[in-house]
Design a protein around this motif. Structure first.
Motif, PDB file in Angstrom:
ATOM      1  N   LEU A 278       0.817  -1.216   0.000  1.00  0.00           N
ATOM      2  CA  LEU A 278       0.000   0.000   0.000  1.00  0.00           C
ATOM      3  C   LEU A 278       0.851   1.266   0.000  1.00  0.00           C
ATOM      4  O   LEU A 278       0.316   2.366  -0.069  1.00  0.00           O
ATOM      5  CB  LEU A 278      -0.915   0.006   1.237  1.00  0.00           C
ATOM      6  N   ILE A 279       2.169   1.095   0.075  1.00  0.00           N
ATOM      7  CA  ILE A 279       3.076   2.248   0.081  1.00  0.00           C
ATOM      8  C   ILE A 279       3.998   2.247  -1.137  1.00  0.00           C
ATOM      9  O   ILE A 279       4.022   3.210  -1.912  1.00  0.00           O
ATOM     10  CB  ILE A 279       3.929   2.277   1.372  1.00  0.00           C
ATOM     11  N   ILE A 280       4.742   1.157  -1.310  1.00  0.00           N
ATOM     12  CA  ILE A 280       5.798   1.128  -2.333  1.00  0.00           C
ATOM     13  C   ILE A 280       5.245   1.167  -3.764  1.00  0.00           C
ATOM     14  O   ILE A 280       5.573   2.080  -4.527  1.00  0.00           O
ATOM     15  CB  ILE A 280       6.727  -0.085  -2.139  1.00  0.00           C
ATOM     16  N   PRO A 281       4.387   0.201  -4.190  1.00  0.00           N
ATOM     17  CA  PRO A 281       3.908   0.249  -5.587  1.00  0.00           C
ATOM     18  C   PRO A 281       3.152   1.524  -5.962  1.00  0.00           C
ATOM     19  O   PRO A 281       3.401   2.077  -7.038  1.00  0.00           O
ATOM     20  CB  PRO A 281       3.012  -0.997  -5.691  1.00  0.00           C
ATOM     21  N   PRO A 282       2.231   2.048  -5.124  1.00  0.00           N
ATOM     22  CA  PRO A 282       1.507   3.273  -5.538  1.00  0.00           C
ATOM     23  C   PRO A 282       2.410   4.484  -5.747  1.00  0.00           C
ATOM     24  O   PRO A 282       2.065   5.389  -6.503  1.00  0.00           O
ATOM     25  CB  PRO A 282       0.531   3.519  -4.375  1.00  0.00           C
ATOM     26  N   ILE A 283       3.562   4.510  -5.062  1.00  0.00           N
ATOM     27  CA  ILE A 283       4.495   5.631  -5.245  1.00  0.00           C
ATOM     28  C   ILE A 283       5.465   5.347  -6.388  1.00  0.00           C
ATOM     29  O   ILE A 283       5.694   6.190  -7.261  1.00  0.00           O
ATOM     30  CB  ILE A 283       5.280   5.917  -3.945  1.00  0.00           C
ATOM     31  N   LEU A 284       6.043   4.144  -6.391  1.00  0.00           N
ATOM     32  CA  LEU A 284       7.087   3.833  -7.368  1.00  0.00           C
ATOM     33  C   LEU A 284       6.561   3.663  -8.788  1.00  0.00           C
ATOM     34  O   LEU A 284       7.222   4.078  -9.744  1.00  0.00           O
ATOM     35  CB  LEU A 284       7.839   2.563  -6.950  1.00  0.00           C
ATOM     36  N   ASN A 285       5.388   3.040  -8.947  1.00  0.00           N
ATOM     37  CA  ASN A 285       4.891   2.751 -10.301  1.00  0.00           C
ATOM     38  C   ASN A 285       4.775   3.996 -11.184  1.00  0.00           C
ATOM     39  O   ASN A 285       5.316   4.022 -12.293  1.00  0.00           O
ATOM     40  CB  ASN A 285       3.552   2.012 -10.238  1.00  0.00           C
ATOM     41  N   PRO A 286       4.087   5.056 -10.729  1.00  0.00           N
ATOM     42  CA  PRO A 286       4.013   6.243 -11.593  1.00  0.00           C
ATOM     43  C   PRO A 286       5.363   6.901 -11.824  1.00  0.00           C
ATOM     44  O   PRO A 286       5.618   7.461 -12.896  1.00  0.00           O
ATOM     45  CB  PRO A 286       3.060   7.187 -10.849  1.00  0.00           C
ATOM     46  N   LEU A 287       6.257   6.813 -10.823  1.00  0.00           N
ATOM     47  CA  LEU A 287       7.603   7.376 -10.997  1.00  0.00           C
ATOM     48  C   LEU A 287       8.381   6.582 -12.045  1.00  0.00           C
ATOM     49  O   LEU A 287       9.078   7.161 -12.887  1.00  0.00           O
ATOM     50  CB  LEU A 287       8.360   7.378  -9.662  1.00  0.00           C
ATOM     51  N   ILE A 288       8.254   5.243 -12.006  1.00  0.00           N
ATOM     52  CA  ILE A 288       8.942   4.385 -12.982  1.00  0.00           C
ATOM     53  C   ILE A 288       8.474   4.714 -14.397  1.00  0.00           C
ATOM     54  O   ILE A 288       9.279   4.938 -15.302  1.00  0.00           O
ATOM     55  CB  ILE A 288       8.691   2.892 -12.664  1.00  0.00           C
ATOM     56  N   TYR A 289       7.146   4.770 -14.585  1.00  0.00           N
ATOM     57  CA  TYR A 289       6.603   5.043 -15.921  1.00  0.00           C
ATOM     58  C   TYR A 289       6.895   6.476 -16.362  1.00  0.00           C
ATOM     59  O   TYR A 289       7.165   6.728 -17.539  1.00  0.00           O
ATOM     60  CB  TYR A 289       5.102   4.769 -15.953  1.00  0.00           C
ATOM     61  N   GLY A 290       6.846   7.400 -15.418  1.00  0.00           N
ATOM     62  CA  GLY A 290       7.100   8.793 -15.752  1.00  0.00           C
ATOM     63  C   GLY A 290       8.544   9.057 -16.148  1.00  0.00           C
ATOM     64  O   GLY A 290       8.828   9.925 -16.974  1.00  0.00           O
ATOM     65  N   ILE A 291       9.471   8.280 -15.590  1.00  0.00           N
ATOM     66  CA  ILE A 291      10.891   8.479 -15.878  1.00  0.00           C
ATOM     67  C   ILE A 291      11.337   7.693 -17.107  1.00  0.00           C
ATOM     68  O   ILE A 291      12.063   8.198 -17.959  1.00  0.00           O
ATOM     69  CB  ILE A 291      11.749   8.088 -14.647  1.00  0.00           C
ATOM     70  N   ILE A 292      10.886   6.438 -17.230  1.00  0.00           N
ATOM     71  CA  ILE A 292      11.414   5.555 -18.277  1.00  0.00           C
ATOM     72  C   ILE A 292      10.687   5.720 -19.614  1.00  0.00           C
ATOM     73  O   ILE A 292      11.327   5.714 -20.680  1.00  0.00           O
ATOM     74  CB  ILE A 292      11.377   4.081 -17.804  1.00  0.00           C
ATOM     75  N   LEU A 293       9.352   5.841 -19.602  1.00  0.00           N
ATOM     76  CA  LEU A 293       8.632   5.961 -20.870  1.00  0.00           C
ATOM     77  C   LEU A 293       8.865   7.349 -21.479  1.00  0.00           C
ATOM     78  O   LEU A 293       8.484   8.369 -20.911  1.00  0.00           O
ATOM     79  CB  LEU A 293       7.133   5.716 -20.667  1.00  0.00           C
ATOM     80  N   THR A 294       9.482   7.367 -22.650  1.00  0.00           N
ATOM     81  CA  THR A 294       9.963   8.615 -23.254  1.00  0.00           C
ATOM     82  C   THR A 294       8.854   9.632 -23.485  1.00  0.00           C
ATOM     83  O   THR A 294       9.008  10.810 -23.161  1.00  0.00           O
ATOM     84  CB  THR A 294      10.668   8.311 -24.592  1.00  0.00           C
ATOM     85  N   LYS A 295       7.727   9.201 -24.048  1.00  0.00           N
ATOM     86  CA  LYS A 295       6.642  10.139 -24.366  1.00  0.00           C
ATOM     87  C   LYS A 295       6.078  10.801 -23.111  1.00  0.00           C
ATOM     88  O   LYS A 295       5.798  12.002 -23.106  1.00  0.00           O
ATOM     89  CB  LYS A 295       5.528   9.427 -25.137  1.00  0.00           C
ATOM     90  N   ILE A 296       5.901  10.016 -22.060  1.00  0.00           N
ATOM     91  CA  ILE A 296       5.373  10.573 -20.811  1.00  0.00           C
ATOM     92  C   ILE A 296       6.402  11.515 -20.198  1.00  0.00           C
ATOM     93  O   ILE A 296       6.062  12.619 -19.745  1.00  0.00           O
ATOM     94  CB  ILE A 296       5.001   9.451 -19.817  1.00  0.00           C
ATOM     95  N   ARG A 297       7.665  11.093 -20.188  1.00  0.00           N
ATOM     96  CA  ARG A 297       8.727  11.936 -19.624  1.00  0.00           C
ATOM     97  C   ARG A 297       8.818  13.274 -20.360  1.00  0.00           C
ATOM     98  O   ARG A 297       8.910  14.334 -19.729  1.00  0.00           O
ATOM     99  CB  ARG A 297      10.063  11.196 -19.692  1.00  0.00           C
TER     100      ARG A 297
END
Length: 315
Positions: A278-297
């Protein structure tokens, strides 16, 4: 009033905070900050995808649903937990307990369903590029997304309804939040149906994990044959694998400990293991996608640059 006989039990006690009398306001502040961070990163990513027409593609639609699901799941825990930190009594009605367990654990199952869709989307994009647009048409994506929410919800709802009908012989839930399995433990006669439904759910989502893992294993084999495929894999599949690992480890800790954990383990370790997903995935998931996926970044960077430019103009 909390009663210990089977006919008059209307409230349950969440005993996960028992003995935690010191530093209550510090924990409250950190929890509030954590929930605010979860809301901020997930809502930001959802709005970024919704407002940019270039991101209305299957992969980004699934990422958007992953973030919406994080908001849904955490809403079942944080508001109640924050209230519990403010008061010395930690009670919840039986109906509230059932709803909380339904929201939290249906969210976990929905997450696995969305991750399975992401694996299928990446398989179609990399292994069957000529068929991709016919396989992932707008109608198909809408239908698959709908199924990824409705089916897991109905699976958990079936188990929850059965749990709600049980007669209870206890009132103490040894956790910070409600879970159907812990309600079954305090039932006078748990019955085989509840256990069977729980294990069927675990088996279903274990096969989800196997399907996702095998999809990416096949993708890795395919990608080594082509530099272009390897580039696609690193850009779009790597964040999915990181998310899968992140969620699986967190959920595995919670489920294994809830069913087979020892009573001798300290409350602090119990709480940490039960809260990880309830802590790690909800925070890390959007950060992972926001940093790695080029279009979103790039889109987020454009928005930030635009806001900085506006501030400079006003100044």
């Amino acid at each position: 009033m909390i009663m210990d006989n089977t006919s008059d039990i209307t409230m349950l006690t969440l005993s996960g905070l028992s003995g935690q009398t010191t530093n209550r306001m510090v924990i409250f502040s950190l929890t509030l900050l954590c929930y605010f961070l979860i809301l901020m990163v997930n809502i930001s990513l959802v709005l970024t995808i919704i407002l940019d027409q270039n991101l209305h593609q299957p992969m980004y639609i699934f990422v958007c649903n992953l973030c919406l699901n994080a908001l849904y799941g955490t809403a079942g825990f944080y508001p109640k937990f924050l209230l519990d930190l403010l008061f010395s009594w930690h009670v919840i009605s039986i109906g509230g307990c059932v709803v909380q367990g339904l929201v939290i654990y249906s969210s976990v199952c929905i997450e696995y369903s969305i991750l399975a869709l992401m694996a299928y989307d990446r398989y179609a994009a990399i292994c069957r590029p000529l068929d991709y647009h016919s396989l992932m048409k707008k109608h198909n994506v809408s239908l698959l997304t709908c199924f990824s929410w409705v089916i897991p919800y109905l699976i958990i709802l079936a188990s929850t309804i059965k749990t709600y009908t049980l007669k209870l012989c206890g009132t103490h839930i040894d956790k910070l939040y409600c879970a159907s399995w812990l309600v079954v433990k305090i039932a006078c006669s748990p019955g085989l149906t509840n256990a069977a439904l729980s294990y069927i759910t675990i088996i279903i989502y274990f096969f989800h994990f196997v399907y996702i893992f095998m999809s990416y294993f096949y993708l890795v084999r395919t990608c080594v044959k082509s530099i272009e495929s390897k580039r696609k894999f690193m850009q779009t599949c790597l964040p999915h694998l990181m998310t899968l690992l992140n969620v699986t480890v967190a959920v595995l800790f919670d489920v294994m400990f809830m069913r087979f954990g020892s009573a001798d383990v300290s409350p602090m370790i119990k709480n940490a293991l039960s809260l990880e997903f309830l802590i790690i995935p909800p925070i890390l998931n959007p950060l992972i996608y926001g940093i790695i996926l080029t279009k979103i970044r790039n889109r987020i960077r454009f928005i930030l640059d635009f806001q900085i430019y506006k501030c400079n103009c006003i100044a």
